[in-house]
Design an enzyme around this catalytic site. Structure first.
Site, PDB file in Angstrom:
ATOM      1  N   LYS A   1       0.784  -1.318   0.169  1.00 39.69           N
ATOM      2  CA  LYS A   1      -0.063   0.030  -0.053  1.00 39.69           C
ATOM      3  C   LYS A   1       0.642   1.338  -0.050  1.00 39.69           C
ATOM      4  CE  LYS A   1      -4.475  -1.273  -0.158  1.00 39.69           C
ATOM      5  NZ  LYS A   1      -5.340  -0.838  -0.893  1.00 39.69           N
TER       6      LYS A   1
ATOM      7  N   SER B   1       0.714 -10.216  -0.650  1.00 39.61           N
ATOM      8  CA  SER B   1       0.650  -8.740  -0.567  1.00 39.61           C
ATOM      9  C   SER B   1       0.625  -8.207   0.476  1.00 39.61           C
ATOM     10  CB  SER B   1      -1.016  -8.466  -1.235  1.00 39.61           C
ATOM     11  OG  SER B   1      -1.915  -8.899  -0.658  1.00 39.61           O
TER      12      SER B   1
END
Length: 412
Positions: free
Chosen positions: A64, A314
């Site tokens: 992110k 992720s």
């Protein structure tokens, strides 16, 4: 596991390869070039070469920071002075908070009231103000929108903005450099920003590379959205993978994924827990359930994807309490954790005899409890709940068979 293709005809490309390359230059010295690691264990299960892209080792624990920093670095001086506001279950929150710290911007982050405490604490430690709001990311996002309108702060959307998608796409460029012979990239999907960025960057350079998205089946908005041809809200959000539990796909990533013909698969909670356990046990990597979605897809459908396959991990921001529950669930799903309920005579030595039988069968007793009263129990009977660590499904069956042979009654 189910699959859906997002092929479409209308083109609304909002992000280009040049945008992703520009984002990569902006992130130089900010985002970590995370390592790749070939997994022999997963390759054997998937029946093809599998390489893990370890974005769980990224700054702030997930991908992110890439999109958040690119979006915020491109704000004007006046916009930066007004501050930013965001909404997230944890990973985007930390990415925004870290980017704000690096850029000297005030940040307010709305997080669901049940957000994992370690993620809340980390967001605050990066300097952002955290405000609990709502029971989901979508509800927190509504509050963030209202805050932006009220104060003039700039909303940093977790996935629905071209700059955010371009930033996430830099991960795709790294994959092409680190695994030049890659044929398939498997990516966890929530709002779709990561998969859209990767697909945009990778397919512009290598049109032969297939990008596959993965959602949790119990929180999957993309399959219905692809069928409808537009973003559609998910009917439920009930998954351990809170990082990809997004109610509605973003307009920008949805259009990009649709135009790229990206396939979206779904995996069960059992698939996710088994994947997390395998990554921890065999790859020695700590990931959160959403970060393991790519691995779950490979384990659920071995041999279906052409290799070499890159599975994107992720994120690694997992609450230790959630980790404990997920590992236990993963052990049970893998046949290495057996819960039994037996009825034995309420006599001295009966429990010791039962434990001796379990020991002879090779089961490692982890927990025992007694129930002495119940409508199904005779006055001289006691119910025993036992939790065992086993060596796998065959060993589980052996333990059960040995108990029945020894005359024990296993309750349903």
């Amino acid at each position: 596991m189910t699959t859906t293709s997002s092929a479409g005809s209308e083109s609304t490309a909002a992000v280009t390869l040049d945008d992703v390359r520009a984002a990569a230059r902006l992130l130089d010295g900010v985002a970590t070039r995370t390592p790749v690691d070939e997994s022999r264990a997963l390759s054997a299960i998937a029946r093809t070469r599998v390489v893990l892209k370890c974005e769980n080792l990224q700054r702030a624990g997930s991908f992110k920071i890439r999109g958040a920093y690119v979006r915020m670095a491109r704000l004007s001086t006046e916009e930066k002075a007004r501050g930013v506001v965001a909404a997230s279950a944890g990973n985007h929150a930390q990415g925004v908070a870290l980017a704000a710290q690096l850029l000297g911007i005030d940040a307010v982050v709305y997080m669901p009231t049940d957000a994992a405490l370690p993620k809340v604490a980390a967001t605050r430690e990066y300097g952002a103000e955290v405000r609990p709001e709502g029971g989901s990311v979508d509800e927190a996002l509504e509050a963030a929108h209202a805050e932006a309108e009220r104060t003039g702060a700039v909303l940093i959307h977790p996935f629905d903005h071209p700059d955010v998608v371009a930033g996430q796409g830099t991960l795709g460029l790294e994959i092409l450099e680190q695994v030049p012979d890659v044929r398939t990239i498997v990516v966890p999907v929530g709002g779709g920003g990561l998969a859209a960025g990767i697909a945009t960057a990778v397919r512009a350079v290598r049109s032969d590379v297939r990008v596959v998205g993965v959602q949790a089946a119990s929180a999957a908005a993309y399959p219905a959205s692809i069928t409808a041809g537009r973003p559609v809200r998910a009917t439920r959000l009930a998954t351990m993978a809170d990082g990809i539990a997004v109610g509605t796909p973003g307009q920008v990533p949805f259009a990009l994924l649709r135009d790229a013909g990206v396939e979206v698969r779904t995996v069960s909670e059992e698939d996710l827990s088994r994947a997390l356990l395998l990554v921890a046990e065999r790859a020695k990597l700590l990931v959160e359930p959403s970060g393991a979605a790519s691995v779950a897809a490979l384990m659920a459908s071995p041999g279906e994807l052409e290799g070499p396959v890159v599975a994107v991990l992720s994120g690694g921001n997992i609450d230790p309490l959630v980790l404990l529950r997920v590992v236990r669930h993963g052990l049970a799903s893998a046949g290495r954790y057996l819960s039994l309920r037996l009825v034995i005579g309420d006599r001295p030595g009966s429990l010791a005899a039962l434990l001796g039988q379990l020991a002879r069968s090779g089961g490692n007793v982890m927990h025992v409890s007694h129930v002495r009263t119940g409508v199904d129990l005779a006055i001289d009977e006691v119910e025993i709940d036992v939790q065992l660590e086993t060596k796998g499904p065959q060993h589980c069956q052996q333990v059960l068979d040995d108990l029945r042979t020894a005359g024990y009654r296993i309750a349903p």
